[in-house]
Write a protein that holds these residues in place. Structure first.
Motif, PDB file in Angstrom:
ATOM      1  N   TRP A 241     -54.370  80.063 -31.216  1.00  0.00           N
ATOM      2  CA  TRP A 241     -55.426  79.047 -31.124  1.00  0.00           C
ATOM      3  C   TRP A 241     -55.292  78.194 -29.866  1.00  0.00           C
ATOM      4  N   ARG A 242     -54.091  77.691 -29.597  1.00  0.00           N
ATOM      5  CA  ARG A 242     -53.912  76.802 -28.444  1.00  0.00           C
ATOM      6  C   ARG A 242     -54.242  77.550 -27.148  1.00  0.00           C
ATOM      7  N   GLU A 243     -53.893  78.834 -27.081  1.00  0.00           N
ATOM      8  CA  GLU A 243     -54.149  79.604 -25.863  1.00  0.00           C
ATOM      9  C   GLU A 243     -55.619  80.009 -25.762  1.00  0.00           C
TER      10      GLU A 243
ATOM     11  N   TYR B 260     -55.892  74.060 -18.364  1.00  0.00           N
ATOM     12  CA  TYR B 260     -55.401  73.522 -19.634  1.00  0.00           C
ATOM     13  C   TYR B 260     -53.910  73.834 -19.761  1.00  0.00           C
ATOM     14  N   TRP B 261     -53.178  72.907 -20.343  1.00  0.00           N
ATOM     15  CA  TRP B 261     -51.755  73.099 -20.623  1.00  0.00           C
ATOM     16  C   TRP B 261     -51.565  74.282 -21.572  1.00  0.00           C
ATOM     17  N   GLY B 262     -52.196  74.247 -22.742  1.00  0.00           N
ATOM     18  CA  GLY B 262     -52.193  75.368 -23.665  1.00  0.00           C
ATOM     19  C   GLY B 262     -50.843  75.747 -24.240  1.00  0.00           C
ATOM     20  N   ARG B 263     -49.901  74.808 -24.241  1.00  0.00           N
ATOM     21  CA  ARG B 263     -48.562  75.024 -24.801  1.00  0.00           C
ATOM     22  C   ARG B 263     -48.239  73.887 -25.766  1.00  0.00           C
TER      23      ARG B 263
ATOM     24  N   ALA C 198     -50.590  65.969 -34.636  1.00  0.00           N
ATOM     25  CA  ALA C 198     -50.548  67.160 -33.785  1.00  0.00           C
ATOM     26  C   ALA C 198     -51.429  66.915 -32.569  1.00  0.00           C
ATOM     27  N   PRO C 199     -51.233  67.664 -31.485  1.00  0.00           N
ATOM     28  CA  PRO C 199     -52.074  67.504 -30.296  1.00  0.00           C
ATOM     29  C   PRO C 199     -53.536  67.849 -30.598  1.00  0.00           C
ATOM     30  N   ALA C 200     -54.440  67.150 -29.927  1.00  0.00           N
ATOM     31  CA  ALA C 200     -55.859  67.494 -30.011  1.00  0.00           C
ATOM     32  C   ALA C 200     -56.129  68.692 -29.111  1.00  0.00           C
ATOM     33  N   ALA C 201     -57.067  69.536 -29.530  1.00  0.00           N
ATOM     34  CA  ALA C 201     -57.350  70.774 -28.794  1.00  0.00           C
ATOM     35  C   ALA C 201     -57.730  70.510 -27.344  1.00  0.00           C
ATOM     36  N   HIS C 202     -58.515  69.461 -27.106  1.00  0.00           N
ATOM     37  CA  HIS C 202     -58.949  69.145 -25.747  1.00  0.00           C
ATOM     38  C   HIS C 202     -58.339  67.839 -25.243  1.00  0.00           C
ATOM     39  N   GLY C 203     -57.309  67.363 -25.951  1.00  0.00           N
ATOM     40  CA  GLY C 203     -56.549  66.202 -25.534  1.00  0.00           C
ATOM     41  C   GLY C 203     -55.218  66.657 -24.969  1.00  0.00           C
ATOM     42  N   ALA C 204     -54.146  66.499 -25.771  1.00  0.00           N
ATOM     43  CA  ALA C 204     -52.820  66.893 -25.295  1.00  0.00           C
ATOM     44  C   ALA C 204     -52.708  68.383 -25.027  1.00  0.00           C
TER      45      ALA C 204
ATOM     46  N   HIS D 113     -46.258  70.209 -32.910  1.00  0.00           N
ATOM     47  CA  HIS D 113     -46.416  70.046 -31.455  1.00  0.00           C
ATOM     48  C   HIS D 113     -47.520  70.905 -30.843  1.00  0.00           C
ATOM     49  N   CYS D 114     -48.130  71.796 -31.618  1.00  0.00           N
ATOM     50  CA  CYS D 114     -49.239  72.613 -31.117  1.00  0.00           C
ATOM     51  C   CYS D 114     -50.550  72.168 -31.737  1.00  0.00           C
ATOM     52  N   ALA D 115     -51.639  72.303 -30.995  1.00  0.00           N
ATOM     53  CA  ALA D 115     -52.964  71.997 -31.536  1.00  0.00           C
ATOM     54  C   ALA D 115     -53.297  73.017 -32.625  1.00  0.00           C
TER      55      ALA D 115
END
Length: 280
Positions: free
Chosen positions: A70-72, A87-90, A108-114, A164-166
């Protein structure tokens, strides 16, 4: 793989960001060991001698296949507003003062935030609220956080998350939370000698912190303390002293837009966190 300029440095970077490729604040290198399952998380967390080692290992973790996918995917597809940047994506590593006496635990990180910026609570509305309040409370060097490398510094406080992952739909599974909780266990262990207070943003962070405390053998009141805004529980440490766990409604748009969490309420919770940290 597309390569786009980072909004702070202008350095061309891929999405997701590769470890050691030049992302501001990246704690990892191409040689950082990668956890690919819960056993790997347990092994690398236990072997982290310092918070910097822990952050590096967290930032390259691939233990939860659903979260990695999902994050990637988000990092590749992007939101239209950010189509021109990488995007960081990690996994988003923890952020802040390594000598912190106060810890803030989010969800947890937001998809389009952290997940985009690579830094906790950076680049979204939740972060706008949190960092403005942290600045007023004396914890942050500036009231805004737009991207990694924007000059933000935290003093006396560290920010982490139960995951730690979106996650898709902002909902990690029980197994994902348990796996990532192994990182939280080690973070609490490394911070324990100076830690005086923990602020849990939302009931899930509250529950994750209590679960970690129990795994570490800390004394937790029974029955389990109920979450609430400014609810407080005393956690007993093996050293004989205690620290305060303080509840705070999450700085989500749902809470801030509806008035469930106001600026005054957030500042009050941070004041209690600061008071607890000064007693450590």
């Amino acid at each position: 793989m597309s390569v786009l300029p980072h909004p702070g440095t202008g350095v061309p970077l891929p999405s997701p960001a590769l470890p050691g490729s030049g992302w501001p604040g990246d704690p990892a290198t191409a040689e950082t060991p990668v956890a690919t399952d819960a056993a790997g998380v347990a092994r690398l967390a236990a072997g982290a001698a310092a918070l910097a080692d822990l952050d590096a290992a967290v930032s390259v973790c691939r233990a939860c296949p659903r979260l990695v996918a999902w994050r990637e995917q988000v990092a590749r597809e992007k939101r239209a507003a950010y189509a021109g940047e990488p995007y960081w994506g990690r996994p988003a590593p923890s952020l802040g003062d390594p000598d912190a006496r106060a810890l803030i635990v989010g969800l947890a990180p937001a998809a389009h935030g952290a997940n985009r910026t690579g830094r906790m609570f950076t680049g979204d509305r939740s972060g706008d609220w949190l960092f403005a309040a942290l600045h007023r409370a004396g914890f942050a060097s500036q009231p805004t956080a737009t991207h990694a490398g924007d000059g933000l510094r935290l003093t006396g406080v560290r920010i982490t998350a139960s995951v730690h992952c979106a996650p898709p739909a902002n909902k990690p599974t029980t197994v994902e939370t348990a796996t990532c909780g192994l990182w939280l266990d080690r973070e609490l262990t490394l911070l324990e000698p100076q830690l005086g207070g923990v602020l849990a943003l939302g009931s899930l962070a509250w529950n994750a912190t209590i679960a970690a405390a129990r795994r570490l053998g800390w004394s937790v009141p029974r029955p389990k303390p109920a979450f609430g805004h400014e609810a407080t529980a005393s956690l007993g440490l093996p050293s004989g002293r205690s620290l305060a766990l303080i509840g705070c409604y999450h700085v989500s748009q749902q809470n801030t837009f509806t008035g469930r969490l106001t600026e005054e309420m957030l500042l009050s919770a941070l004041a209690r966190l600061k008071e607890s940290s000064l007693r450590a």
